[in-house]
Design a protein around this motif. Structure first.
Motif, PDB file in Angstrom:
ATOM      1  N   GLY A  73     -30.282 -53.798 -12.412  1.00  0.00           N
ATOM      2  CA  GLY A  73     -30.051 -53.567 -10.997  1.00  0.00           C
ATOM      3  C   GLY A  73     -28.892 -52.616 -10.749  1.00  0.00           C
ATOM      4  N   VAL A  74     -28.615 -52.395  -9.474  1.00  0.00           N
ATOM      5  CA  VAL A  74     -27.549 -51.489  -9.035  1.00  0.00           C
ATOM      6  C   VAL A  74     -26.555 -52.329  -8.231  1.00  0.00           C
ATOM      7  CG1 VAL A  74     -27.002 -49.396  -7.728  1.00  0.00           C
ATOM      8  CG2 VAL A  74     -29.238 -49.620  -8.871  1.00  0.00           C
ATOM      9  N   PHE A  75     -25.327 -52.519  -8.755  1.00  0.00           N
ATOM     10  CA  PHE A  75     -24.385 -53.377  -8.032  1.00  0.00           C
ATOM     11  C   PHE A  75     -23.522 -52.570  -7.065  1.00  0.00           C
ATOM     12  CE2 PHE A  75     -21.998 -52.675 -12.075  1.00  0.00           C
ATOM     13  CZ  PHE A  75     -20.812 -52.160 -11.574  1.00  0.00           C
ATOM     14  N   VAL A  76     -23.142 -53.255  -5.984  1.00  0.00           N
ATOM     15  CA  VAL A  76     -22.313 -52.685  -4.927  1.00  0.00           C
ATOM     16  C   VAL A  76     -21.216 -53.701  -4.648  1.00  0.00           C
ATOM     17  CG1 VAL A  76     -22.272 -51.759  -2.586  1.00  0.00           C
ATOM     18  CG2 VAL A  76     -24.410 -51.707  -3.914  1.00  0.00           C
ATOM     19  N   THR A  77     -19.979 -53.392  -4.957  1.00  0.00           N
ATOM     20  CA  THR A  77     -18.903 -54.357  -4.758  1.00  0.00           C
ATOM     21  C   THR A  77     -18.353 -54.245  -3.337  1.00  0.00           C
ATOM     22  OG1 THR A  77     -17.291 -52.810  -5.695  1.00  0.00           O
ATOM     23  CG2 THR A  77     -18.242 -54.429  -7.180  1.00  0.00           C
ATOM     24  N   HIS A 197     -13.729 -49.503  -5.130  1.00  0.00           N
ATOM     25  CA  HIS A 197     -13.478 -48.124  -5.552  1.00  0.00           C
ATOM     26  C   HIS A 197     -13.620 -47.984  -7.069  1.00  0.00           C
ATOM     27  CE1 HIS A 197     -12.302 -47.353  -1.474  1.00  0.00           C
ATOM     28  NE2 HIS A 197     -11.375 -48.287  -1.529  1.00  0.00           N
ATOM     29  N   ASP A 198     -13.849 -46.748  -7.525  1.00  0.00           N
ATOM     30  CA  ASP A 198     -14.261 -46.547  -8.919  1.00  0.00           C
ATOM     31  C   ASP A 198     -13.219 -46.920  -9.972  1.00  0.00           C
ATOM     32  OD1 ASP A 198     -12.874 -44.283  -7.978  1.00  0.00           O
ATOM     33  OD2 ASP A 198     -13.836 -42.962  -9.414  1.00  0.00           O
ATOM     34  N   PRO A 199     -11.886 -46.896  -9.711  1.00  0.00           N
ATOM     35  CA  PRO A 199     -10.974 -47.353 -10.774  1.00  0.00           C
ATOM     36  C   PRO A 199     -11.205 -48.799 -11.199  1.00  0.00           C
ATOM     37  CG  PRO A 199      -9.773 -46.048  -9.172  1.00  0.00           C
ATOM     38  CD  PRO A 199     -11.142 -46.281  -8.594  1.00  0.00           C
ATOM     39  N   LEU A 200     -11.802 -49.625 -10.325  1.00  0.00           N
ATOM     40  CA  LEU A 200     -12.111 -51.006 -10.711  1.00  0.00           C
ATOM     41  C   LEU A 200     -12.953 -51.039 -11.981  1.00  0.00           C
ATOM     42  CD1 LEU A 200     -12.240 -54.102  -9.934  1.00  0.00           C
ATOM     43  CD2 LEU A 200     -14.461 -53.545  -8.920  1.00  0.00           C
ATOM     44  N   LEU A 201     -13.845 -50.066 -12.147  1.00  0.00           N
ATOM     45  CA  LEU A 201     -14.737 -50.078 -13.299  1.00  0.00           C
ATOM     46  C   LEU A 201     -13.979 -49.783 -14.596  1.00  0.00           C
ATOM     47  CD1 LEU A 201     -17.837 -48.300 -11.735  1.00  0.00           C
ATOM     48  CD2 LEU A 201     -17.224 -50.714 -11.764  1.00  0.00           C
ATOM     49  N   ARG A 202     -12.916 -48.977 -14.503  1.00  0.00           N
ATOM     50  CA  ARG A 202     -12.051 -48.789 -15.680  1.00  0.00           C
ATOM     51  C   ARG A 202     -11.379 -50.107 -16.039  1.00  0.00           C
ATOM     52  NH1 ARG A 202      -8.523 -44.044 -12.865  1.00  0.00           N
ATOM     53  NH2 ARG A 202     -10.284 -42.789 -12.135  1.00  0.00           N
ATOM     54  N   VAL A 240      -2.222 -50.613 -17.819  1.00  0.00           N
ATOM     55  CA  VAL A 240      -2.483 -50.762 -16.389  1.00  0.00           C
ATOM     56  C   VAL A 240      -3.073 -49.467 -15.838  1.00  0.00           C
ATOM     57  CG1 VAL A 240      -0.663 -52.482 -16.005  1.00  0.00           C
ATOM     58  CG2 VAL A 240      -0.143 -50.053 -15.710  1.00  0.00           C
ATOM     59  N   HIS A 241      -4.012 -49.617 -14.908  1.00  0.00           N
ATOM     60  CA  HIS A 241      -4.454 -48.518 -14.048  1.00  0.00           C
ATOM     61  C   HIS A 241      -3.869 -48.815 -12.676  1.00  0.00           C
ATOM     62  CE1 HIS A 241      -7.800 -48.774 -17.084  1.00  0.00           C
ATOM     63  NE2 HIS A 241      -7.532 -47.486 -17.125  1.00  0.00           N
ATOM     64  N   LEU A 242      -3.139 -47.882 -12.094  1.00  0.00           N
ATOM     65  CA  LEU A 242      -2.496 -48.171 -10.821  1.00  0.00           C
ATOM     66  C   LEU A 242      -2.335 -46.914  -9.992  1.00  0.00           C
ATOM     67  CD1 LEU A 242       1.282 -48.992 -11.456  1.00  0.00           C
ATOM     68  CD2 LEU A 242      -0.149 -47.734 -13.035  1.00  0.00           C
ATOM     69  N   THR A 243      -2.070 -47.108  -8.720  1.00  0.00           N
ATOM     70  CA  THR A 243      -1.846 -46.015  -7.782  1.00  0.00           C
ATOM     71  C   THR A 243      -0.354 -45.770  -7.626  1.00  0.00           C
ATOM     72  OG1 THR A 243      -1.754 -47.521  -5.901  1.00  0.00           O
ATOM     73  CG2 THR A 243      -3.938 -46.630  -6.498  1.00  0.00           C
ATOM     74  N   THR A 299     -17.026 -37.553  -8.801  1.00  0.00           N
ATOM     75  CA  THR A 299     -16.851 -37.151 -10.212  1.00  0.00           C
ATOM     76  C   THR A 299     -16.344 -38.395 -10.945  1.00  0.00           C
ATOM     77  OG1 THR A 299     -14.560 -36.422  -9.833  1.00  0.00           O
ATOM     78  CG2 THR A 299     -16.298 -34.792  -9.571  1.00  0.00           C
ATOM     79  N   PRO A 300     -17.206 -39.330 -11.286  1.00  0.00           N
ATOM     80  CA  PRO A 300     -16.773 -40.682 -11.646  1.00  0.00           C
ATOM     81  C   PRO A 300     -15.666 -40.722 -12.690  1.00  0.00           C
ATOM     82  CG  PRO A 300     -19.162 -40.560 -11.549  1.00  0.00           C
ATOM     83  CD  PRO A 300     -18.651 -39.154 -11.419  1.00  0.00           C
ATOM     84  N   GLN A 301     -14.696 -41.586 -12.412  1.00  0.00           N
ATOM     85  CA  GLN A 301     -13.590 -41.900 -13.311  1.00  0.00           C
ATOM     86  C   GLN A 301     -12.589 -40.770 -13.413  1.00  0.00           C
ATOM     87  OE1 GLN A 301     -13.413 -45.025 -13.719  1.00  0.00           O
ATOM     88  NE2 GLN A 301     -15.432 -45.145 -12.813  1.00  0.00           N
ATOM     89  N   ALA A 302     -12.606 -39.926 -14.425  1.00  0.00           N
ATOM     90  CA  ALA A 302     -11.521 -38.955 -14.590  1.00  0.00           C
ATOM     91  C   ALA A 302     -12.073 -37.603 -14.992  1.00  0.00           C
ATOM     92  CB  ALA A 302     -10.527 -39.442 -15.635  1.00  0.00           C
ATOM     93  N   ALA A 303     -11.964 -36.639 -14.083  1.00  0.00           N
ATOM     94  CA  ALA A 303     -12.411 -35.284 -14.394  1.00  0.00           C
ATOM     95  C   ALA A 303     -11.308 -34.481 -15.081  1.00  0.00           C
ATOM     96  CB  ALA A 303     -12.846 -34.571 -13.114  1.00  0.00           C
ATOM     97  N   ALA A 304     -10.042 -34.887 -14.882  1.00  0.00           N
ATOM     98  CA  ALA A 304      -8.922 -34.174 -15.495  1.00  0.00           C
ATOM     99  C   ALA A 304      -7.859 -35.168 -15.921  1.00  0.00           C
ATOM    100  CB  ALA A 304      -8.327 -33.155 -14.526  1.00  0.00           C
TER     101      ALA A 304
END
Length: 364
Positions: A73-77, A197-202, A240-243, A299-304
């Motif tokens: 399936g396709v999940f949507v959080t 948001h996409d960082p959750l997947l990381r 950690v992944h953080l803003t 551009t999922p996750q990290a393009a640069a």
């Protein structure tokens, strides 16, 4: 999720998730996600169906993400902390076939209200029935190019946009991140990102693909004055992944908190990063190496990627060079032709790992 399943077979007793003083092993998480996947199938859900996960920050969210993935399936959080009108807008964009509640029981009435105009089923992701050994038949057969999830842009310039992505970009990213930065099963990786948001997947799939431990704080801990620094120290977090906004919270706590000596990798994203902030954190996280990741939901996750070298004289951190499989160009905003060095234009991203496109009323 295939890498997670491999880790669960290799070391079922290893700890996959720690949260609020509790722990979930890889084996238990595999069994729980398998049981929920079979319940989703029994409710009539099939490969490529969209499933919204109305969630609190906790292990049930992870279990539900895995379960939806396992049925193809396709999940949507959907972050349950959002106001109901915003949740209704996001649900209308994704048009899920079902809404799974992953958290407190009081989410069920909210899910029912969101589901009513969509004629979607509501399925609680509780632990009931997990003692029954669910079959593997029909699970874990999704292809890398199939749609895997829908995430949302921030909506800072208007109505949020839904963006659909396949399995391939995330699978590529977590493999690259582990190789490039030496991540391993010994790491303790935090879930601090926003739930839609996409960082959750990381946060989730990087540790689970390695056999590492995913550390989940309570939402109140993140917001409590001094709570984030205390939790990071007590959790012995290493990655950690953080803003930058969360970084400012840590910098404000640094003067009155014990150093976070276990932290060794701090991955930044989501906003402009200033090296002056990293300099403020140098003594607080003395063993941490800082990495600025640039990208967007499309551009999922990290393009640069850019590695901080200790030079705090930059007014803002560069976005760096294209990550593995990505090329960045500066182009004319009108003609889209590449520009020369020193000319101002728009950033264009070239890759085989881009999103599948925007979603409206469930259609890509």
């Amino acid at each position: 999720h295939a890498a997670f399943l491999a880790r669960a077979r290799e070391a079922p007793q290893a700890i996959a998730i720690e949260h609020d003083g509790g722990a979930v092993s890889y084996g238990a998480l595999e069994r729980g996600s398998r049981s929920l996947a079979q319940r989703l199938r029994a409710a009539g859900l099939r490969p490529e169906d969209r499933v919204a996960i109305l969630a609190d920050r906790g292990p049930e969210l992870v279990r539900a993400m895995l379960a939806v993935s396992r049925i193809g399936g396709v999940f949507v959080t959907l972050d349950s902390a959002y106001p109901e009108p915003r949740l209704a807008d996001l649900a209308a964009i994704a048009a899920p076939h079902a809404i799974v509640t992953a958290g407190a029981a009081d989410l069920i009435p909210l899910a029912a209200r969101l589901a009513q105009p969509l004629r979607a089923a509501v399925i609680p992701a509780d632990m009931a029935g997990d003692g029954v050994e669910a079959e593997l038949a029909g699970l874990d057969q999704a292809s890398a190019d199939a749609a895997a999830y829908i995430l949302f842009t921030s909506g800072s310039t208007g109505r949020p946009k839904g963006v659909a992505c396949s399995h391939a970009p995330l699978g590529h990213f977590v493999g690259w991140q582990a190789r490039e930065f030496g991540l391993s099963a010994a790491d303790r990786v935090t879930m601090l990102s926003g739930l839609s948001h996409d960082p959750l997947l990381r946060d989730v799939f990087t540790p689970l693909s390695l056999g590492a431990t995913l550390m989940i704080p309570g939402q109140a801990t993140i917001l409590e004055p001094g709570g984030l620094a205390r939790w990071l120290r007590e959790a012995r977090a290493t990655v950690v992944h953080l803003t930058p906004a969360l970084g400012q919270i840590l910098a404000a706590e640094a003067a009155r908190a014990q150093p976070l000596t276990a932290l060794r990798r701090m991955f930044w994203g989501g906003d402009m990063l200033r090296p002056a902030l990293l300099a403020q954190l140098a003594g607080f996280a003395p063993n941490a190496r800082h990495v600025n990741l640039y990208g967007c939901t499309e551009t999922p996750q990290a393009a640069a990627v850019w590695r901080f070298d200790g030079d705090a004289n930059w007014s803002a951190a560069p976005i760096g060079l294209g990550s593995d499989g990505f090329q960045l160009l500066v182009v004319d905003p009108v003609t889209k032709a590449p520009l020369g060095i020193g000319e101002t234009g728009e950033i264009a991203v070239r890759s085989n790992f881009l999103s599948l496109g925007y979603v409206e009323a469930g259609r890509i």
